[in-house]
Design an enzyme around this catalytic site. Sequence first.
Site, mmCIF file in Angstrom:
data_model
loop_
_atom_site.group_PDB
_atom_site.id
_atom_site.type_symbol
_atom_site.label_atom_id
_atom_site.label_comp_id
_atom_site.label_asym_id
_atom_site.label_seq_id
_atom_site.Cartn_x
_atom_site.Cartn_y
_atom_site.Cartn_z
ATOM 1 N N SER A 1 -5.874 7.340 0.831
ATOM 2 C CA SER A 1 -4.788 6.494 0.328
ATOM 3 C C SER A 1 -5.254 5.509 -0.737
ATOM 4 O O SER A 1 -4.466 5.101 -1.599
ATOM 5 C CB SER A 1 -4.152 5.718 1.487
ATOM 6 O OG SER A 1 -5.109 4.881 2.113
ATOM 7 N N ASP B 1 -2.647 -4.950 1.921
ATOM 8 C CA ASP B 1 -2.796 -5.300 3.327
ATOM 9 C C ASP B 1 -4.292 -5.371 3.577
ATOM 10 O O ASP B 1 -5.094 -5.167 2.671
ATOM 11 C CB ASP B 1 -2.072 -4.324 4.264
ATOM 12 C CG ASP B 1 -2.569 -2.895 4.139
ATOM 13 O OD1 ASP B 1 -3.798 -2.688 4.032
ATOM 14 O OD2 ASP B 1 -1.746 -1.966 4.162
ATOM 15 N N HIS C 1 -6.224 -2.223 2.338
ATOM 16 C CA HIS C 1 -5.909 -1.575 1.059
ATOM 17 C C HIS C 1 -5.968 -2.583 -0.086
ATOM 18 O O HIS C 1 -5.276 -3.602 -0.046
ATOM 19 C CB HIS C 1 -4.521 -0.923 1.093
ATOM 20 C CG HIS C 1 -4.429 0.223 2.038
ATOM 21 N ND1 HIS C 1 -4.058 0.069 3.360
ATOM 22 C CD2 HIS C 1 -4.686 1.546 1.871
ATOM 23 C CE1 HIS C 1 -4.077 1.255 3.963
ATOM 24 N NE2 HIS C 1 -4.457 2.165 3.080
#
Length: 421
Positions: A40, A326, A329
């Site tokens: 991701s 977050d 990330h």
Amino acid sequence: MFLLPRFILVSCIIGSLGFDNPPTNVVSHLNGDWFLFGDSRSDCNHVVNTNPRNYSYMDLNPALCDSGKISSKAGNSIFRSFHFTDFYNYTGEGQQIIFYEGVNFTPYHAFKCTTSGSNDIWMQNKGLFYTQVYKNMAVYRSLTFVNVPYVYNGSAQSTALCKSGSLVLNNPAYIAREANFGDYYYKVEADFYLSGCDEYIVPLCIFNGKFLSNTKYYDDSQYYFNKDTGVIYGLNSTETITTGFDFNCHYLVLPSGNYLAISNELLLTVPTKAICLNKRKDFTPVQVVHSRWNNARQSDNMTAVACQPPYCYFRNSTTNYVGVYDINHGDAGFTSILSGLLYDSPCFSQQGVFRYNNVSSVWPLYPYGRCPTAADINTPDVPICVYDPLPLILLGILLGVAVIIIVVLLLYFMVENGTRL
């Protein structure tokens, strides 16, 4: 004319003031022939589908999203796709390969095959798997997944014996016991086929311990037999423990061919997926960025264990992962490491990437590319352009000869003029 060497020396010293060429903690590339595998933190498609499109979710610079040089999937990893039903077909090709994935299978997920199993064994499996991937991608350009077809002549089907949480193992597949067998003391076989790739990474796995079923203990025994070459690959259970063991995997690099999977005891396993390796290339070390969580979650160091020179360079941030989107990330340290993908660099080494190929105060270890010569450029009285003492000695001799000639000529003309007067 006699001032020219001195002018060159002075210019060299002035030009070198304040210059340094240390190794930098980034991943980069020699040219445009590179490829990144990720999750991701480099999945541009995942960001596009979020609302709003917040690129702070990634550690990758969004300028690279349209490069066509990235294969990434949020929530996944190459290891996870290799073994489990949660699958993404990682596919890419390049001379210089970079990996920034692995965090989606860590001790945080606590996977084990059975309730009495061991996640430590799965971390060991992860390290062995990535060792094979990194070593082979140093000599192959192309990586993708392929399905492995197999033929089992019995009536039993594959079974989801090994699962934990949302993860269900499907590579290798377990073939369930035939209904007419009263226990697991039997021999059974299945044919499988590898074709279309130069080589393949396939799993060969056993339960290394005493497997209990209906008051009986079994020793796992699995073999692959290459019917074309006669080569046998096998594993037998050697441990006597009855709890705390799990599915130990070896990762074989096999050629195309016709194979026979053989079980002498317990359940038959047969590979269903393989890493497809294609297009041999000149040896080019891969680069691996440590894929880890914020310290609030437990991570592992298996990619670091797998990434060893000379076939692999490992990069890591010196601080905790603290994201801006977050907590997991968008970390500044790892964003900095990936920023090296925005430009070409001439030299790679164990210590880092060198931006210039002239000189450096650090001698490159396990160098690759056009690398600098080491010199003590931290000493303020020594210019970097005199790291080789021979030119300096020759320059000194020339300057000395020039001075002597000038003095002799001056004396000659002074004497000549005095005589004429």
